[in-house]
Write an enzyme that holds these catalytic residues in place. Structure first.
Site, PDB file in Angstrom:
ATOM      1  N   SER A  10       0.830  -1.198   0.000  1.00  0.00           N
ATOM      2  CA  SER A  10       0.000   0.000   0.000  1.00  0.00           C
ATOM      3  C   SER A  10       0.869   1.255   0.000  1.00  0.00           C
ATOM      4  CB  SER A  10      -0.907   0.012   1.222  1.00  0.00           C
ATOM      5  OG  SER A  10      -1.489   1.296   1.352  1.00  0.00           O
ATOM      6  N   ASP A 175      -6.996  -6.432   3.943  1.00  0.00           N
ATOM      7  CA  ASP A 175      -6.339  -5.123   4.002  1.00  0.00           C
ATOM      8  C   ASP A 175      -6.408  -4.582   5.426  1.00  0.00           C
ATOM      9  OD1 ASP A 175      -5.351  -2.589   3.566  1.00  0.00           O
ATOM     10  OD2 ASP A 175      -7.032  -1.910   2.338  1.00  0.00           O
ATOM     11  N   GLY A 176      -5.226  -4.378   6.006  1.00  0.00           N
ATOM     12  CA  GLY A 176      -5.143  -3.755   7.322  1.00  0.00           C
ATOM     13  C   GLY A 176      -4.409  -4.625   8.320  1.00  0.00           C
ATOM     14  N   GLY A 197       0.941  -2.259   3.986  1.00  0.00           N
ATOM     15  CA  GLY A 197       1.507  -0.920   3.893  1.00  0.00           C
ATOM     16  C   GLY A 197       2.761  -0.803   4.719  1.00  0.00           C
TER      17      GLY A 197
HETATM   18  C1  DX5 Z   1      -6.446   1.588   5.528  1.00  0.00           C
HETATM   19  C2  DX5 Z   1      -5.981   1.256   4.132  1.00  0.00           C
HETATM   20  C3  DX5 Z   1      -4.905   0.261   4.079  1.00  0.00           C
HETATM   21  C4  DX5 Z   1      -3.606   0.669   4.746  1.00  0.00           C
HETATM   22  C5  DX5 Z   1      -2.986  -0.583   5.280  1.00  0.00           C
HETATM   23  O1  DX5 Z   1      -7.646   2.248   5.456  1.00  0.00           O
HETATM   24  O2  DX5 Z   1      -7.066   0.733   3.384  1.00  0.00           O
HETATM   25  O3  DX5 Z   1      -4.643  -0.112   2.723  1.00  0.00           O
HETATM   26  O4  DX5 Z   1      -2.696   1.293   3.896  1.00  0.00           O
HETATM   27  O5  DX5 Z   1      -1.860  -0.227   6.022  1.00  0.00           O
HETATM   28  P1  DX5 Z   1      -1.179  -1.285   7.009  1.00  0.00           P
HETATM   29  O6  DX5 Z   1      -0.730  -2.446   6.175  1.00  0.00           O
HETATM   30  O7  DX5 Z   1      -0.053  -0.503   7.591  1.00  0.00           O
HETATM   31  O8  DX5 Z   1      -2.224  -1.680   8.009  1.00  0.00           O
HETATM   32 ZN    ZN Z   2      -6.576  -0.081   1.403  1.00  0.00          ZN
END
Ligand code: DX5
Ligand code: ZN
Length: 219
Positions: A10, A175-176, A197
């Site tokens: 991400s 995701d998350g 991300g």
């Molecule tokens: C949050 C986003 C995610 C975010 C994930 O609303 O949809 O895509 O970038 O980030 P990480 O992997 O750090 O949880």
């Molecule tokens: Zn996302």
């Protein structure tokens, strides 16, 4: 698991001042996940279509646009027309998910439907045949770096069961909070696309982080 695991770093955790370089650092990823937020559907504001068009021009990796926005009927097709491989809209923001899916596919993209942690799968079973991707949020949408919510995994498991029995044909994306500690549980539940991300862009070597996550998901 029906397909090889796919890793979608991400860009939310990348350096927004150096996006062309940041997509090169993850050139061996499967998709690059682009979080579009409008400060209405979620309490955060990121980037929109002009920036996505610019990323599309330089990215070695297909774009996976995650639209955390209101009125996706109006805005989503533009991201497909820009050349994104997959465009995901939130079920909670759609008045007519079927129509959005048709518009996205007609513009040449895969169509994705995203569910917040508290949104049940059952409410959308009738529209999911029109979609190519189901994005199960494993945090509340809006910010990177949050903790993975394992209580969402039964929803992934149920979606995988429906794919396995031939009722649905979907990429199952999570995701998350996906990192080396959590990706195994998500893969075991049946996810096959993994957004990460902070676990990728927060790593010293993003390419090595992608390879590590892929290996853990494939176990
Ligand atoms: C949050 C986003 C995610 C975010 C994930 O609303 O949809 O895509 O970038 O980030 P990480 O992997 O750090 O949880
Ligand atoms: Zn996302």
């Amino acid at each position: 698991m029906s397909r090889e695991p796919m890793i979608a770093p991400s860009l939310l955790s990348a350096d927004f001042a150096r996006l062309a370089d940041e997509v090169q650092r993850i050139a061996d990823a499967d998709w690059v996940h682009v979080d579009v937020m409008d400060a209405h559907f979620v309490p955060n504001l990121t980037l929109g279509l002009p920036v996505v068009q610019a990323i599309q021009r330089v990215s070695p990796v297909p774009l996976d646009c995650h639209l955390m926005i209101e009125d996706p009927e109006r805005w989503a097709p533009g991201y497909a027309e820009a050349g994104a491989r997959n465009v995901t809209v939130h079920a909670e923001a759609c008045s007519d998910p079927r129509a959005v899916a048709r518009d996205l596919r007609a513009a040449g993209a895969l169509a994705g439907l995203a569910l917040k942690p508290g949104t049940p799968l059952e409410a959308y079973l009738d529209v999911l045949p029109e979609f190519d991707t189901l994005l199960v949020m494993t945090v509340e949408p809006g910010f990177g770096g949050q903790s993975f919510m394992p209580e969402v995994l039964p929803k992934v498991r149920e979606a995988r069961r429906l794919v396995q029995t031939g009722h649905l044909q979907l990429f199952l994306e999570v995701d998350g909070g996906i990192n080396a500690d959590t990706i195994g549980a998500a893969a075991e539940a049946g996810a096959d696309v993994f957004v990460a991300g902070s676990a990728v862009y927060g790593a010293e070597d993003p390419a090595a982080a992608i390879a590590g996550l892929r290996a853990l998901a494939a176990r």
